[in-house]
Design an enzyme around this catalytic site. Structure first.
Site, PDB file in Angstrom:
ATOM      1  N   GLY A  15      36.752   1.697  18.129  1.00 50.66           N
ATOM      2  CA  GLY A  15      35.836   0.863  18.885  1.00 50.66           C
ATOM      3  C   GLY A  15      34.617   0.488  18.068  1.00 50.66           C
ATOM      4  O   GLY A  15      34.014   1.342  17.423  1.00 50.66           O
ATOM      5  N   ASP A 144      30.306   7.434  21.037  1.00 48.44           N
ATOM      6  CA  ASP A 144      30.446   8.654  21.834  1.00 48.44           C
ATOM      7  C   ASP A 144      29.659   9.830  21.272  1.00 48.44           C
ATOM      8  O   ASP A 144      29.429  10.815  21.978  1.00 48.44           O
ATOM      9  CB  ASP A 144      31.921   9.050  21.938  1.00 48.44           C
ATOM     10  N   GLY A 195      32.473   7.188  27.929  1.00 53.87           N
ATOM     11  CA  GLY A 195      32.472   8.601  27.575  1.00 53.87           C
ATOM     12  C   GLY A 195      33.687   9.286  28.166  1.00 53.87           C
ATOM     13  O   GLY A 195      33.627   9.823  29.266  1.00 53.87           O
ATOM     14  N   ARG A 196      34.807   9.230  27.428  1.00 57.59           N
ATOM     15  CA  ARG A 196      36.061   9.759  27.958  1.00 57.59           C
ATOM     16  C   ARG A 196      35.977  11.245  28.270  1.00 57.59           C
ATOM     17  O   ARG A 196      36.341  11.697  29.350  1.00 57.59           O
ATOM     18  CB  ARG A 196      37.204   9.542  26.953  1.00 57.59           C
ATOM     19  N   GLU A 250      32.796   7.741  32.788  1.00 59.71           N
ATOM     20  CA  GLU A 250      34.152   7.278  33.049  1.00 59.71           C
ATOM     21  C   GLU A 250      35.158   8.426  32.992  1.00 59.71           C
ATOM     22  O   GLU A 250      36.284   8.307  33.470  1.00 59.71           O
ATOM     23  CB  GLU A 250      34.552   6.193  32.040  1.00 59.71           C
ATOM     24  N   GLN A 304      28.355  -2.364  26.568  1.00 63.39           N
ATOM     25  CA  GLN A 304      27.651  -1.126  26.222  1.00 63.39           C
ATOM     26  C   GLN A 304      27.586  -0.918  24.710  1.00 63.39           C
ATOM     27  O   GLN A 304      26.694  -0.237  24.218  1.00 63.39           O
ATOM     28  CB  GLN A 304      28.357   0.076  26.856  1.00 63.39           C
ATOM     29  N   ARG A 305      28.531  -1.498  23.995  1.00 67.35           N
ATOM     30  CA  ARG A 305      28.550  -1.297  22.544  1.00 67.35           C
ATOM     31  C   ARG A 305      28.298  -2.578  21.753  1.00 67.35           C
ATOM     32  O   ARG A 305      28.217  -2.528  20.511  1.00 67.35           O
ATOM     33  CB  ARG A 305      29.882  -0.685  22.120  1.00 67.35           C
TER      34      ARG A 305
END
Length: 435
Positions: A15, A144, A195-196, A250, A304-305
């Site tokens: 990502g 992250d 944020g997995r 998330e 967000q990124r």
């Protein structure tokens, strides 16, 4: 005797971030300072570009365009990928070596997260086995902030995280203002953060209200709370404040959402059938709020990124320096390492740039410190605020504008001449054994 000049290939994986191109700029500009480095090539779309021999000449680009990479977010310049080199993909590894030999490549820099460091490490090991004079170095990147260890001895933080943290600081401030004005009808706003499995991104919402004056609850993937407990805590806040802003990861456990997974096996929550935030809202509305009105949700996506307007200037500077450091490591024969950033002890924020072995960082995974989560599971501590606050900086980035639009870097399509037969990446031709 003058050392033969070798070319450098830089690639990106995973990502993208607001500052990934700042690291790329650091690589290109630092390479100019070393006589041992010839042409700098960008592998288009990560390791897939190396496999397909799609190499854009970055040395031939106008210096002004390279400088503009600082203000150009995400990976549109040379691309990124989700292609992972697994141990069984022996043909892919051999192809990388062939391409590097064909183009006189002596330096390979891979900008990415945990899996990318593993790929860089494997290529470094294979090059050594084949007697190829190749220095492979990793450049860290992930919003992250999950590379390294939970004691922050391998790396203090990763480029990309600070800008996403700043984004959430701003978004939470704005959401709180809206909630404050509209709560008679919409008393609860649930916001979902990326944020997995790790909570650094949703935790950054606390930067919007470090003194805890607003009715904000924060739930990480690690928060030891059930949906029932979350609802009870929301209603407790509603009884006192009449309104509540909820920031939820998330990865917060609400049961099976039918996750879609990427090629690395990571859950892609943005592509799932129903979101965590909507599940929370549905639960709150079905069980009932103690005030009139209903809960609503807001689920930001890849903004967000990629929202460069919220980029941290600290993040941009540090990403650039880490790109420079990676080139220095490669040019001085220190392959097999990742450039890293470490925080000096003391009250004043200061960092130094160092290295860590790829074998140590490959597939490493930091966890969010448990002592940074409040006992009630719906907030983070002041120690997290002290850690994160210096990273977001004091000022907003000033973006170059032309006729009301941002001026982004525009690289010219100048490619290395292909010298090998065309190639289809192995994973695109076959499945891993047993799958």
């Amino acid at each position: 005797m003058t050392k033969e000049r070798k070319n450098l290939v830089v690639a990106q994986s995973g990502g993208p971030t607001c500052v990934i191109n700042s690291s790329l700029r650091g690589v290109v500009e630092a390479a100019r300072e070393f006589d041992s480095i010839g042409t700098v090539y960008g592998a288009c779309h990560g390791i897939e570009g190396a496999l397909k021999e799609e190499l854009v000449d970055l040395t031939a680009q106008p210096e002004d365009e390279i400088a503009l990479l600082r203000y150009t977010p995400v990976a549109g310049a040379i691309g990124t990928c989700r292609y992972k080199l697994n141990a069984w993909q022996n043909e892919d590894f051999e192809r990388v070596v062939e391409v590097f030999k064909a183009h006189n490549v002596g330096y390979f820099l891979y900008n990415g997260g945990n899996d990318s460091m593993d790929t860089a490490n494997k290529i470094a090991e294979l090059a050594a086995q084949r007697g190829l004079d190749l220095q492979a170095v990793g450049v860290p990147k992930t919003i992250d902030n999950d590379i390294g260890d939970s004691e922050f001895k391998i790396i203090d933080h990763t480029p990309g995280y600070a800008s996403t943290a700043k984004y959430w600081s701003h978004m939470t401030q704005y959401a709180n203002e809206e909630n404050k004005g509209s709560y008679p009808a919409d008393p609860v706003l649930v916001m979902q953060a990326m944020g997995r499995k790790i909570g650094f991104i949703p935790a950054a919402a606390r930067l919007a209200d470090p003194k805890r004056n607003a009715p904000i609850l924060i739930y990480l993937a690690e928060s030891p709370c059930s949906l029932e407990e979350l609802a009870a805590q929301v209603n407790d806040v509603l009884r006192q404040e009449k309104r509540c802003v909820v920031v939820v990861s998330e990865g917060f456990n609400v049961g099976d959402l039918g996750h879609v997974r990427d090629s690395f096996g990571h859950a892609n929550f943005g592509a799932s059938k129903i979101t965590v935030a909507q599940t929370v809202v549905n639960y709150l509305n079905s069980t009932g709020l103690v005030v009139k009105g209903a809960a609503r949700c807001n689920v930001p996506g890849t903004d967000q990124r990629h929202s460069i307007g919220y980029a941290s200037t600290v993040d941009l500077d540090e990403a650039y320096r880490l790109g420079q450091k990676a080139v220095e490591l490669a040019a001085t024969g220190q392959g097999g390492f990742m450039s890293t950033i470490l925080r000096d002890p003391g009250f004043i924020y200061n960092v130094r740039y160092d290295k860590t072995p790829l074998s140590v960082v490959a597939n490493s995974e930091r966890t969010f410190p448990k002592n940074w989560i409040m006992p009630n599971g719906c907030d983070v501590t002041d120690d997290f605020v002290k850690y994160a606050k210096p990273l977001v900086g004091e000022d907003n980035v000033t973006l170059p504008m032309v006729n009301g639009r941002q001026r982004l870097a525009q690289l010219q399509p100048i490619y290395a001449e292909k010298k090998l037969p065309s190639y289809v990446p192995q994973a695109d031709r076959m499945k891993a054994p047993g799958k």
